[in-house]
Design an enzyme around this catalytic site. Structure first.
Site, PDB file in Angstrom:
ATOM      1  N   GLY A  33       0.819  -1.202   0.000  1.00  0.00           N
ATOM      2  CA  GLY A  33       0.000   0.000   0.000  1.00  0.00           C
ATOM      3  C   GLY A  33       0.853   1.251   0.000  1.00  0.00           C
ATOM      4  O   GLY A  33       1.924   1.308  -0.611  1.00  0.00           O
ATOM      5  N   SER A  34       0.400   2.255   0.730  1.00  0.00           N
ATOM      6  CA  SER A  34       1.026   3.571   0.648  1.00  0.00           C
ATOM      7  C   SER A  34       2.423   3.634   1.249  1.00  0.00           C
ATOM      8  O   SER A  34       3.137   4.624   1.037  1.00  0.00           O
ATOM      9  CB  SER A  34       0.128   4.609   1.313  1.00  0.00           C
TER      10      SER A  34
END
Length: 484
Positions: A216-217
């Site tokens: 993810g981020s």
């Protein structure tokens, strides 16, 4: 007739030479490998009666052998078994070994070539074979902090000393008790093995190093590193950051998580985009850089390589040949990007160490029973991921994430923490993964961490976020090492 006899004699000689060569090869080159196999019952029967050396953290024994009143002579015991099981592994008569018990088996049972003189002395003094001690790099306070903070959640946590690569903590939950597998009651040990392997929660899987997840981020740090390294991007560079980004080759746009543009602007700076974790901004950057640049940067941080292979660690992955929409997704840590918690801790540690990624290691040293050091691990540089200047830019932007952005739950009073949150989407029928990776103090890093919450107990899908769930765990680990 004589010709036939000669041919038969030559064939017999060739077969004899082949047999001698094979025996020599097995004895000289493969004896250690064959003796170390988990399924070698003859060797296991012999070794199970050896006074196996302890595994230590500092001066604390976390695994040791004590005398037993049965045919096996010694019982392997583990202090705080579930806490350290992902590292120590297990030592079982029926099921062999795992973890450090497997990787350092020849040292622990005293059969390693480095201990040959010690074995000779033991023979002369009529002592039984004794194993060496193996000291680990773990920080007991950080290990306990991670284990406690994870609670009943399914997940993992890793901590690294950025300047050396020492593993300070390596926790996976749920865990298991290796004492159950070491039991001399073979029926009980067998029942425990079956139950552990039948569990849907996979307590014997070391999530910190063996499982790969969409980062993810947190992967935006890799994308940002690639961008800053080109020289075309700076912290204050404005990038395309609308609420929803149209992608080439598809009618499906890529949205920001909150459905809005980045901080009230369709052209936010990279500093703001990182602090607020704007998907559209980093997808735009990824499309500009291209897959090759992202992959090259990821590999400089260690993607594609198996770190701690001695513990069966998996390699993190960047997709091979993504199309344009897949590149945009990959730039924000989705599509087929996969990483272990160890790998994301290495990303943070590399940034913390002025761009140099150190090779992670768990074994500090190996010592004979009379405390003579026969092995000592030295820090080793793995890659120069970014320049010190780029690492400094990344650090300042990560500090802003914790001070003013999504990473606020990772704040430590009086200390600048550099971090990045992540909330990675997975299958529709399961909740997202919550991530946080960080290091502290930002100006003199002593610890770099990565935490993943795979499944949070009692938390609804909409309440899952890296800052809310993973950052508090990382904070506890950092506080433990920093003495806060």
């Amino acid at each position: 007739m004589n010709s036939a006899i000669r041919r038969l004699a030559v064939a017999a000689i060739i077969l004899m030479l082949a047999l001698i060569a094979n025996s020599t090869y097995l004895q000289a080159f493969r004896a250690g490998e064959l003796n170390g196999r988990n399924d070698n019952r003859r060797v296991r029967n012999e070794q199970f009666s050896v006074n196996r050396g302890p595994i230590l953290i500092g001066n604390t024994l976390i695994a040791r052998s004590v005398e037993s009143n049965d045919q096996y002579k010694y019982q392997r015991t583990y202090s705080n078994g579930p806490l350290y099981a992902p590292v120590t592994g297990y030592y079982s008569f029926q099921f062999g070994r795992g973890g450090i018990e497997l990787n350092q088996n020849s040292e622990l049972n005293g059969s390693d070539p480095s201990l040959a003189f010690r074995r000779f002395v033991d023979v002369l003094t009529d002592k039984g074979q004794q194993g060496a001690s193996v000291s680990l790099t773990l920080n007991a306070a950080a290990q306990q902090a991670a284990y406690t903070a994870l609670g009943n959640n399914k997940g993992a946590a890793v901590a690294i000393e950025p300047k050396t690569g020492k593993i300070l903590a390596l926790v996976s939950k749920p865990s298991y008790d290796p004492n159950l597998l070491a039991s001399h009651d073979l029926n009980k040990a067998s029942d425990a093995w079956k139950a552990l392997n039948a569990s849907a929660n996979k307590p014997m899987s070391n999530r910190a190093i063996k499982e790969v997840y969409p980062p993810g981020s947190t992967f935006k740090l890799v994308t940002l590193a690639a961008a800053l390294s080109t020289g075309r991007y700076k912290a204050d560079t404005k990038v395309n950051s609308p609420a929803s980004l149209p992608l080439p080759q598809t009618t499906t746009p890529l949205p920001n998580e909150n459905g809005r543009n980045c901080g009230g602007s369709d052209n936010a700076t990279l500093t703001v985009a990182l602090a607020l974790s704007c998907n559209t901004a980093f997808a735009s950057v990824g499309l500009d850089l291209g897959a090759d640049a992202l992959r090259e940067q990821a590999e400089k941080f260690g993607f594609g390589e198996r770190q701690l292979p001695e513990l069966g660690a998996a390699a993190s992955q960047f997709p091979g040949d993504p199309n344009a929409p897949q590149v945009a997704q990959s730039a924000i840590g989705q599509f087929d990007v996969r990483a272990t918690p160890l790998q994301m801790a290495m990303v943070a540690a590399g940034i913390a160490n002025k761009g140099t990624v150190m090779k992670p290691y768990l074994v500090q040293n190996v010592r004979t029973p009379d405390l003579k050091t026969v092995e000592e691990t030295k820090p080793e540089e793995l890659h120069q991921a970014v320049t010190p200047e780029v690492a400094g830019e990344l650090t300042a932007m990560m500090v802003n994430v914790v001070k003013n952005g999504t990473g606020k739950p990772g704040q430590i009073s009086g200390i600048d923490v550099a971090g990045k949150t992540g909330t990675a989407q997975s299958a529709k029928d399961r909740p997202p993964y919550a991530w946080f990776t960080a290091f502290a103090p930002a100006n003199d890093p002593q610890i770099a961490v990565a935490v993943i919450i795979e499944d949070a107990v009692g938390v609804g899908r909409d309440d899952i976020a890296g800052g809310k769930l993973a950052a508090p765990v990382a904070k506890k680990m950092m506080e433990a090492v920093l003495g806060r």
